[in-house]
Structure formats: structure tokens, C-alpha cells
Enzyme design. Structure first.
Site, PDB file in Angstrom:
ATOM      1  N   GLU A  67     -15.691 -12.161  35.200  1.00 47.67           N
ATOM      2  CA  GLU A  67     -16.779 -13.099  34.911  1.00 47.67           C
ATOM      3  C   GLU A  67     -17.411 -12.753  33.568  1.00 47.67           C
ATOM      4  O   GLU A  67     -17.666 -11.579  33.288  1.00 47.67           O
ATOM      5  CB  GLU A  67     -17.829 -13.009  36.024  1.00 47.67           C
ATOM      6  CG  GLU A  67     -18.979 -13.979  35.868  1.00 47.67           C
ATOM      7  CD  GLU A  67     -20.070 -13.743  36.918  1.00 47.67           C
ATOM      8  OE1 GLU A  67     -20.033 -14.409  37.965  1.00 47.67           O
ATOM      9  OE2 GLU A  67     -20.939 -12.887  36.692  1.00 47.67           O
TER      10      GLU A  67
ATOM     11  N   TYR B  88     -20.959 -19.985  30.855  1.00 51.29           N
ATOM     12  CA  TYR B  88     -20.509 -19.152  31.969  1.00 51.29           C
ATOM     13  C   TYR B  88     -19.010 -19.366  32.170  1.00 51.29           C
ATOM     14  O   TYR B  88     -18.541 -20.508  32.134  1.00 51.29           O
ATOM     15  CB  TYR B  88     -21.252 -19.537  33.263  1.00 51.29           C
ATOM     16  CG  TYR B  88     -20.694 -18.863  34.499  1.00 51.29           C
ATOM     17  CD1 TYR B  88     -21.263 -17.693  34.997  1.00 51.29           C
ATOM     18  CD2 TYR B  88     -19.573 -19.376  35.161  1.00 51.29           C
ATOM     19  CE1 TYR B  88     -20.725 -17.056  36.111  1.00 51.29           C
ATOM     20  CE2 TYR B  88     -19.031 -18.747  36.263  1.00 51.29           C
ATOM     21  CZ  TYR B  88     -19.616 -17.587  36.737  1.00 51.29           C
ATOM     22  OH  TYR B  88     -19.088 -16.952  37.834  1.00 51.29           O
TER      23      TYR B  88
END
Ligand code: GDP
Ligand code: MN
Length: 380
Positions: A189, A101
Site C-alpha cells: 500500500e 492512494y
């Protein structure tokens, strides 16, 4: 301004971040043609303004044209958390060794940019933050100094990714930071950021939110603005020239002045309620504006009570009171209204309202009591 995944990937690609080859379409036949072109296996992915598509059946691997057709027709029209899929993205599938992530956003309280990186990717970051907060490596970046390669590398090492991924991750994160700053994004993101078995690091998903106030510097952002999900309430309010922001609660809010409107939203929350909107009717607050405001709020099916919070400055209390009475004569209101009227000529204004008070129109002297009453009424 939230981008769809494929728009986010195109945005990333401009900054040199590696993404998979693919194309967007609204049509099943075209989806198969794209799959043939990018080469099997492919992934067929729903393009909606929400995450968790994988879990909802909106991300499917296809090994051949027949499977691509099946998935494309199943995903088009699918309802993902209330978002109906109209567009799909078909890309060449990647082999995954590990899922990470990565993100950059603004940490308002620190007045710095915040980068987050985790070896536990592919799942919701909120879950990781709750269950295993140590698995998220954070870096604060001073916007003036920027992100140096040295600090970026230290950050990647702190996240304990597979050492094979270090160089690729540093390269992508440096580019991601540039995309975030130069692209005027509020959020970038990548989840998952993947390590391939061959050792390359690659962005498999993209979540990008751009600062709508920066459109003037990026004329090409108009295309993203055009695909924004529209809030019917906001559209109706904008047409009337009202400063309105839709929220999820049940107490409709009307106030004069942006500061007071924000405080009203806060105080409704403070006493245990949830506001349905922010609405600033500005100075003046005549019957036309008040009627328009009441109409917009009344058309919101989630609204169970309405809190009108007025503090007269230049606007005098009796004008506001007359405006409210006249507006109520013009618009049939379904929910009970609670008024707090204070400031210039509040006494005169309250006298005007007095004969009209009943269960559907109540008055409270203080903002806090008015908020409590409105919240109570919303629960009935
Ligand atoms: P989200 O569920 O909306 O976040 O959609 P993602 O794009 O992140 O996809 C969800 C999951 O599908 C990923 O975490 C991967 O596990 C899987 N996935 C997506 N693309 C591929 C691919 O190209 N190859 C493989 N093997 N899995 C993929
Ligand atoms: Mn994802």
C-alpha cells in the site's frame, strides 16, 4: 509479517519504485547527521507497526538542523496507539501537488488480486470507502494472466487522477504489482502516492505485509521477521509447543483440533462474545498439555472466562476429563471455566467432571450452550 515504513520503502526501491532518500536511526545526533546529509527540508518519521502516525505527531517537517533535532527527540519515545517509537526515519522532504492512494491485496472471495487506486489519498482508505466509495477505482487481476499495461492504464484513467500523473502512476503501479507478486506480499500500500509540482509520481509512505510462509524463498526476510512486534502470549504458548494465536477478546478458548478451535472462535462471536485467542491443544489432550494451555490463557489479563471445547475422537472422554481435573489442581485459575465434552466416551468423561462442578467450573452439553454460558460469564 508487517514491515516498518522504511523497510517497506527499501523493499519498493528494489523493484524500482521511486522513494525519497533517507536513513533510519535510533539516535538524535545521528538523526541530525542524516538530515544534514540528505539535505533540508527533511521529514522525521516515527517507525512503528501502525498507521495514522501523522495525526499522532509522528511525522514532522524540519527546515534546518535545529528543527530536525527537536523533532527527532520529541518523536523518539513517543507512544503511538500503544507502540513506543524506538526508530525514526529521516528523509529529504518532497513538495506535494496531490496525494493519492494505491494498493494491491488478495480478494479471497473473488479468488483474484485486487488493486485499489484513489485520487483521494493521504487520508485513511476506510474513511474514503465509507464516505465516498465511488472515489476508489478497483481492478481485479487474474494471477495467471497478470497485470497488463493496457488494463493498468484504463484503471488509472478510471481513478481520475490528474492527467499529468497518468504515466508516472502506470509505471509505479506496474512495479508495485511485480513487487506484490514476486516479493510474496499479502499487501502493498502507498498512501500517499504523490504527484510532485514537477510532474513526477513518487511513493511517500509504504505499508507492506509479507507472507511469512515465503521466507524460505527470500532468506533476506529474516531481518524483517526479527523486527516483528511480539505478542507475549504467543511467545509463551510457542515455548510450550501450543498452536496459539492471540486475539483481542475476553473469552479464552481451548479446543482439540484446529478445525474445532476455529469453529469455537466463530461460535463465541456468533453468540455476541469475543474470543481472546485461538488455541488448538491437538489430539491427546493430557494433563500436561491442558495445564500448559490453561496457564497461557490464565496469564492473559483480558480473559474473563474460559471455554474448553473438546470433541473426543481417538482421544477418549475420560482421559480428557482427568487431564482437566489434574491440570486445574496444578494451575490456579482466576476465571470461570465452561466445558463442553462430547465424542468418544463423553458420558464417562462427564461423570468424572460431575463432582467437581461449581460456579468456577461449569459444564454444558452443546457447543452453542457452552459458548453462551462462557460469553455471559465474560460479561459479569
Ligand atoms: P501516516 O500518517 O502514518 O500514514 O504517515 P505518512 O507517511 O503517510 O505521512 C502523513 C502525512 O504527512 C502525509 O499524508 C503528508 O501529507 C505528510 N508528509 C509526509 N511526508 C512529507 C513530505 O516529504 N513533504 C510534505 N510536504 N508532507 C509530507
Ligand atoms: Mn500514510
Amino acid at each position: 509479517m508487517d514491515l516498518l515504513e522504511f523497510q517497506g520503502k527499501q523493499f519498493f526501491a528494489k523493484f524500482g519504485i521511486p522513494v525519497s532518500d533517507g536513513e533510519a536511526t535510533t539516535d538524535v545526533d545521528e538523526a541530525v547527521a542524516i538530515a544534514d546529509k540528505v539535505g533540508y527540508p527533511v521529514v522525521v518519521k516515527a517507525q512503528v507497526h501502525t498507521g495514522g502516525r501523522g495525526k499522532a505527531g509522528g511525522v514532522k517537517l524540519a527546515a534546518n538542523a535545529e528543527e530536525a533535532r527537536t523533532h527527532a527527540s520529541n518523536i523518539l519515545g513517543l507512544d503511538i496507539k500503544g507502540h513506543i517509537v524506538k526508530t525514526i526515519w529521516v528523509e529529504h522532504a518532497s513538495d506535494i501537488a496531490e496525494e493519492y492512494y494505491a494498493s494491491f491485496t488478495l480478494d479471497r472471495s473473488a479468488k483474484l488480486h485486487l488493486g485499489m487506486l484513489s485520487a483521494e489519498g493521504g487520508v485513511e482508505i476506510e474513511t474514503v470507502a465509507e464516505e465516498n466509495p465511488d472515489a476508489i477505482a478497483k481492478i481485479h487481476v487474474d494471477p495467471v494472466a497478470g497485470l497488463t499495461e493496457e488494463s493498468c492504464r484504463a484503471w488509472v484513467e478510471a481513478a481520475k487522477l490528474n492527467p499529468q500523473a497518468t504515466d508516472g502512476a502506470v509505471d509505479i503501479l506496474m512495479k508495485l504489482y511485480t513487487a506484490y507478486v514476486d516479493g510474496d506480499a499479502d499487501l502493498v500500500e502507498i498512501n500517499p502516492l504523490i504527484l510532485k509540482p514537477t510532474g513526477e509520481v513518487h511513493a511517500l509512505d509504504a505499508k507492506v505485509s509479507l507472507d511469512a510462509n515465503a521466507i524460505y524463498e527470500h532468506p533476506e526476510y529474516e531481518q524483517y521477521d526479527a523486527t516483528q512486534p511480539r505478542d507475549d502470549r504467543e511467545e509463551a504458548a510457542n515455548e510450550k509447543g501450543l498452536q496459539y494465536v492471540g486475539l483481542d477478546g475476553s473469552v479464552g478458548v481451548i479446543a482439540n483440533g484446529a478445525g474445532l478451535a476455529m469453529s469455537t472462535v466463530d461460535v463465541v462471536n456468533q453468540v455476541g462474545g469475543s474470543p481472546a485467542n485461538f488455541l488448538d491443544i491437538g489430539g491427546g489432550a493430557n494433563a500436561d498439555v491442558m495445564a500448559g494451555a490453561l496457564e497461557v490463557i490464565n496469564n492473559d489479563p483480558a480473559v474473563k472466562s474460559i471455554f474448553i471445547n473438546i470433541f473426543g475422537g481417538i482421544t477418549r472422554g475420560e482421559e480428557v476429563a482427568n487431564g482437566i481435573i489434574e491440570a486445574m489442581g496444578r494451575v490456579q485459575i482466576d476465571s470461570p471455566i465452561v466445558i463442553r465434552l462430547d465424542g468418544t466416551n463423553a458420558v464417562e468423561g462427564r461423570e468424572i467432571l460431575q463432582p467437581h462442578l461449581d460456579e468456577k467450573l461449569q459444564m454444558q452439553e452443546t457447543m452453542l450452550d457452552a459458548a453462551r454460558t462462557a460469553v455471559e460469564l465474560a460479561k459479569v
